[in-house]
Write an enzyme that holds these catalytic residues in place. Structure first.
Site, PDB file in Angstrom:
ATOM      1  N   GLU A 184      -1.191   2.160  -0.830  1.00  0.00           N
ATOM      2  CA  GLU A 184      -1.869   1.744  -2.050  1.00  0.00           C
ATOM      3  C   GLU A 184      -0.771   1.426  -3.068  1.00  0.00           C
ATOM      4  OE1 GLU A 184      -4.607   4.579  -3.732  1.00  0.00           O
ATOM      5  OE2 GLU A 184      -5.034   3.254  -5.429  1.00  0.00           O
ATOM      6  N   ARG A 217       1.408  15.006   8.225  1.00  0.00           N
ATOM      7  CA  ARG A 217       2.270  14.378   7.240  1.00  0.00           C
ATOM      8  C   ARG A 217       3.613  15.104   7.167  1.00  0.00           C
ATOM      9  NH1 ARG A 217      -0.699  13.154   3.105  1.00  0.00           N
ATOM     10  NH2 ARG A 217       0.853  13.148   1.485  1.00  0.00           N
ATOM     11  N   LYS A 265       2.708  10.890  -5.006  1.00  0.00           N
ATOM     12  CA  LYS A 265       3.013   9.747  -5.874  1.00  0.00           C
ATOM     13  C   LYS A 265       2.586  10.022  -7.310  1.00  0.00           C
ATOM     14  CE  LYS A 265       1.265   6.499  -3.113  1.00  0.00           C
ATOM     15  NZ  LYS A 265       0.579   5.261  -2.795  1.00  0.00           N
TER      16      LYS A 265
HETATM   17  P1  ATP Z   1       0.360  10.167  -2.129  1.00  0.00           P
HETATM   18  O1  ATP Z   1      -0.445  11.379  -1.822  1.00  0.00           O
HETATM   19  O2  ATP Z   1       1.811  10.437  -2.351  1.00  0.00           O
HETATM   20  O3  ATP Z   1      -0.228   9.299  -3.197  1.00  0.00           O
HETATM   21  P2  ATP Z   1      -0.906   8.511  -0.238  1.00  0.00           P
HETATM   22  O4  ATP Z   1      -1.203   8.952   1.138  1.00  0.00           O
HETATM   23  O5  ATP Z   1      -2.033   8.472  -1.171  1.00  0.00           O
HETATM   24  O6  ATP Z   1       0.321   9.324  -0.774  1.00  0.00           O
HETATM   25  P3  ATP Z   1      -0.714   5.787   0.457  1.00  0.00           P
HETATM   26  O7  ATP Z   1      -0.119   4.672  -0.304  1.00  0.00           O
HETATM   27  O8  ATP Z   1      -2.165   5.792   0.668  1.00  0.00           O
HETATM   28  O9  ATP Z   1      -0.244   7.091  -0.271  1.00  0.00           O
HETATM   29  O10 ATP Z   1       0.037   5.978   1.834  1.00  0.00           O
HETATM   30  C1  ATP Z   1       0.289   4.939   2.751  1.00  0.00           C
HETATM   31  C2  ATP Z   1       0.480   5.525   4.103  1.00  0.00           C
HETATM   32  O11 ATP Z   1       1.520   6.493   4.110  1.00  0.00           O
HETATM   33  C3  ATP Z   1      -0.772   6.219   4.563  1.00  0.00           C
HETATM   34  O12 ATP Z   1      -1.050   5.848   5.897  1.00  0.00           O
HETATM   35  C4  ATP Z   1      -0.435   7.683   4.440  1.00  0.00           C
HETATM   36  O13 ATP Z   1      -1.130   8.445   5.366  1.00  0.00           O
HETATM   37  C5  ATP Z   1       1.067   7.682   4.706  1.00  0.00           C
HETATM   38  N1  ATP Z   1       1.691   8.842   4.085  1.00  0.00           N
HETATM   39  C6  ATP Z   1       1.643   9.208   2.791  1.00  0.00           C
HETATM   40  N2  ATP Z   1       2.301  10.376   2.589  1.00  0.00           N
HETATM   41  C7  ATP Z   1       2.792  10.749   3.795  1.00  0.00           C
HETATM   42  C8  ATP Z   1       3.564  11.869   4.271  1.00  0.00           C
HETATM   43  N3  ATP Z   1       3.968  12.844   3.443  1.00  0.00           N
HETATM   44  N4  ATP Z   1       3.879  11.911   5.577  1.00  0.00           N
HETATM   45  C9  ATP Z   1       3.495  10.926   6.409  1.00  0.00           C
HETATM   46  N5  ATP Z   1       2.772   9.864   6.046  1.00  0.00           N
HETATM   47  C10 ATP Z   1       2.405   9.768   4.753  1.00  0.00           C
HETATM   48 MG    MG Z   2      -3.742   7.281  -0.131  1.00  0.00          MG
END
Ligand code: ATP
Ligand code: MG
Length: 565
Positions: free
Chosen positions: A40, A265, A275
Site C-alpha cells: 500500500e 512476517r 509503517k
Molecule cells: P505495515 O504494518 O508496516 O503498515 P503492511 O503489511 O500494512 O505493513 P503493506 O504495504 O500492505 O504493508 O505490505 C506489502 C506486503 O509486505 C504485504 O504482502 C505484507 O504482508 C508484506 N509485509 C509487511 N510487513 C512484513 C513483515 N514484517 N514481514 C514480511 N512481510 C511483510
Molecule cells: Mg497492509
C-alpha cells in the site's frame, strides 16, 4: 566436468515451494507461477517488506515465472505518489525487476461491476445502519450476530442505493455495501463484512472519479484474480481472511481463483516494523527523514551502507516459516559483515584524534608505505599511504595509566603502527587543564612494514593517519533506535516513544582520514580498520566527506588482543 559439479546451487527450499511443486505436479494453474508484491503506497518500505519482496520475486525467478508489482491503493486518504516512487526505487535497489506495474485503482470499474453482480445475486446488500449499529449487530466470538433492519432489503433497492452511492448522492457514512454471508459464522470476518464505503476524498491516481472505495479484502483477491496471480503470498495475520478471499472469488462465478498462502512476517529485535509508527517518527522529526540511517526502511539501510546482496542473503538464511518469531538483529548484522568483509576495501581513519610526534624522524621528511587493500581479496591490490613525523592516532588507543588487560599505547610501551613501524611512547604532553594533547614517541626504522628484524614482539597494532596528509571528516555512529529487544512487549498503555534510544546517533565532527578516502563517491562502502564498515553519506561536501558507520567489526578487537601482536 560432471553435471553434478556444474549444477546450479539451489536456493534453500521452503514450504511455499513445496506447495508450488505439488500444484505443478497436479497441473494446477497449468504449471504457471505468477506472484505479486502488493504494497500500500502509504509509507516507505522496511526490512519486513524486503522479506516479502525476496520471497515473491525470488519464487518467480526460481520457477521461471512472473512477479507483478501492484500498488494496493484503495485508501485515498493515506496514499501518495512520493511513496509509489520510493517503493519502485526500493524494489529495484534490492535487485528485482517486476513483470508489470499495476494499481488496484485501475480495477475500480471492474470491482464496482462485481459488487453490482453480488447485489444482483443476493450476496450483498446496502446497509444504512451506523457503524456503531453494525458493530453491535455483529455479535461476539461467543455469540452470533443478529440481522440489522436492512439485511433483507430487496436486491433492486440495494442496487439503486449502491448506484446513487457511486453517483455521490450521500454523505460519508450514510450507507455501506456488505456481503451477505453468515451472521453466526465462527469467523467474525464472515459476518457480513463491509465491502464498500463512501469516502468523498481525492485519490492520488483516480482524482475525484470515485466517492466510494472498496475495502482491502474486496479489492485484494479480485486484483489477484484479474492479474492471473497463481500464488498470493501474504503474512500470517491474513490466514483468517482466506475463507473470505475464497468466498468473494467463488461468488462472482467463473473467474480465475489464485491460491492464498500465508507465511510468518519478519520481526527483528530492537526494530520497529510498523509503517504507521515509522511515519510518526518522521513527522515528529525524531529522525531526519525516511532515509535516516537509523531507520529500518530500505531507504534508511541503503543510506546506512547495507549492500542489497547482503539483504537478499539474510532473507535466504532466515527462510520462510509458518510460526511468528523474533529474529536477532545480530543475524542481519552478520549477513552485512559477511558481505562487506569480502568486498569492502580497507582504509585507515581516526575518529578521535590524538597527535603523535615521532621525535627521531627527520623533520621535513616523508615517505609512503605499502598497504593491502583487502586481505580477503588479493585482486584488490595494494595502495601507498603517506607517513611522516606527525601522526594522529585514536585517543582511545592511549592510556597514561593502563589497567592490566590494556595492551595498546602507554608511557614507555612499544606498539606497531598498522603497515608502518614500531613506536614507543616517550613523553605525554598536556595542556593547562591537564588534558593530554600530544604524545612524543620514537620509532624504530628497522621495523618498517611492521616486523622487527630482532624478533621483538609488540602486543598491539593500532591505526593512524599522517597529520600532514589527513583529510577532515564527519563520522556518524549509530546504535539501535529502540532500547528494548521485543517491541511487541511494550505495554499498550505505555508511550512507545519513551523506549527510543537517546544514544542512537553519535556525531564525530573531528575525524581524520587517510587521503585515499577523498576519492570515494557518495554510497561507496569501505572498512575503516579496527572501527567497522562505513559508507559515504549524501551530506558530504567536496573536501569534507561525511561517513556513516554501517556496522561494527564484531570481535575484531578481542581477537587482536588474544593474538598478542
Ligand atoms: P505495515 O504494518 O508496516 O503498515 P503492511 O503489511 O500494512 O505493513 P503493506 O504495504 O500492505 O504493508 O505490505 C506489502 C506486503 O509486505 C504485504 O504482502 C505484507 O504482508 C508484506 N509485509 C509487511 N510487513 C512484513 C513483515 N514484517 N514481514 C514480511 N512481510 C511483510
Ligand atoms: Mg497492509
Amino acid at each position: 566436468m560432471s553435471t553434478d559439479e556444474t549444477a546450479p546451487v539451489e536456493k534453500p527450499r521452503n514450504f511455499i515451494h513445496e506447495i508450488i511443486d505439488e500444484h505443478n505436479r497436479a497441473g494446477r494453474f497449468g504449471g504457471r507461477v505468477h506472484t505479486r508484491f502488493p504494497p500500500e503506497p502509504n509509507g516507505y518500505l522496511h526490512l519486513g517488506h524486503a522479506k516479502s519482496i525476496c520471497l515473491n520475486f525470488g519464487t518467480a525467478l526460481k520457477y521461471g515465472g512472473k512477479c507483478n508489482l501492484r500498488f494496493d491503493d484503495t485508501n485515498p486518504t493515506k496514499e501518495d505518489v512520493e511513496y509509489v516512487n520510493s517503493i519502485m526505487d526500493d524494489v529495484r535497489w534490492l535487485g528485482f525487476e517486476w513483470d508489470g506495474v499495476y494499481y488496484a485503482s485501475d480495477y475500480f470499474e471492474q470491482l464496482y461491476q462485481w459488487a453490482e453482480l453480488l447485489i444482483q445475486k443476493g450476496l450483498a446488500y446496502v446497509d444504512s445502519s451506523t457503524l456503531e449499529e453494525i458493530r453491535q449487530n455483529r455479535g461476539t466470538v461467543t455469540q452470533a450476530g443478529s440481522p440489522g433492519k436492512y439485511r433483507d432489503r430487496p436486491s433492486e433497492e440495494s442496487l439503486n442505493l449502491f448506484r446513487r452511492m457511486r453517483a455521490g448522492e450521500f454523505a460519508d457514512g450514510a450507507h455501506v455495501l456488505r456481503a451477505k454471508i453468515d451472521l453466526a459464522h465462527p469467523n467474525m470476518l464472515m459476518r457480513d463484512p463491509i465491502l464498500y464505503r463512501i469516502r468523498h476524498a481525492h485519490h492520488h491516481r483516480t482524482g475525484d472519479d470515485w466517492c466510494i472505495y472498496p475495502m482491502y479484502d474486496f479489492a485484494h483477491g479480485y486484483s489477484d484474480s484479474i492479474e492471473g496471480i497463481t500464488h498470493s503470498i501474504c503474512t500470517l495475520e491474513f490466514e483468517v481472511h482466506r475463507v473470505l478471499y475464497d468466498w468473494l472469488i467463488d461468488s462472482v462465478g467463473d473467474i480465475h481463483h489464485p491460491q492464498q498462502i500465508e507465511f510468518a512476517r519478519l520481526n527483528l529485535t530492537y526494530t520497529m516494523m510498523s509503517k504507521r509508527k515509522l511515519l510518526e517518527l518522521v513527522e515528529s522529526e525524531t529522525v531526519a527523514g525516511w532515509d535516516d540511517p537509523r531507520m529500518p526502511t530500505i531507504a534508511g539501510i541503503r543510506r546506512r551502507g547495507y549492500p542489497p546482496s547482503a539483504i537478499r542473503a539474510f532473507c535466504d538464511d532466515i527462510g520462510v516459516t509458518r510460526f511468528n518469531g523474533m529474529t536477532d538483529l545480530v543475524v542481519l548484522e552478520n549477513a552485512i559483515r559477511n558481505d562487506l568483509n569480502r568486498t569492502a576495501p580497507r582504509y585507515m581513519a581516526v575518529l578521535k584524534p590524538l597527535k603523535v610526534v615521532i621525535t627521531n624522524y627527520p623533520e621535513g621528511q616523508s615517505e609512503t608505505l605499502d598497504a593491502v587493500n583487502n586481505p580477503e581479496d588479493p585482486s584488490a591490490g595494494t595502495r601507498q599511504i603517506p607517513f611522516g613525523r606527525e601522526l594522529f592516532i585514536e585517543h582511545d588507543d592511549f592510556l597514561e595509566d593502563p589497567p592490566k588487560k590494556f595492551f595498546r599505547l602507554a608511557p614507555g610501551r612499544e606498539v606497531r603502527l598498522r603497515w608502518g613501524y614500531f613506536i614507543t611512547c616517550q613523553e605525554v604532553v598536556k595542556d593547562a587543564s591537564g588534558q593530554i594533547v600530544e604524545l612524543r614517541c620514537t620509532y624504530d626504522p628497522a621495523t618498517r612494514g611492521g616486523n622487527s628484524p630482532d624478533g621483538r614482539k609488540v602486543k598491539a597494532t593500532i591505526h593512524w593517519v599522517s597529520a600532514a596528509d589527513a583529510i577532515p571528516a564527519e563520522v556518524r555512529l549509530y546504535e539501535t533506535l529502540f532500547t528494548v529487544p521485543d517491541l511487541s512487549e511494550i505495554p499498550e498503555d505505555a508511550d512507545w516513544r519513551s523506549y527510543l534510544n537517546p544514544n542512537s546517533l553519535t556525531v564525530n565532527t573531528d575525524a581524520k582520514l587517510e587521503p585515499a578516502l577523498a576519492n570515494l563517491a557518495v554510497g561507496d562502502r569501505c572498512q575503516f580498520e579496527r572501527l567497522g564498515y562505513f559508507c559515504v553519506d549524501q551530506d558530504s561536501k567536496p573536501g569534507h566527506p561525511v561517513f556513516n558507520r554501517t556496522v561494527t567489526l564484531k570481535d575484531t578487537w578481542a581477537k587482536e588482543q588474544k593474538k598478542g601482536d
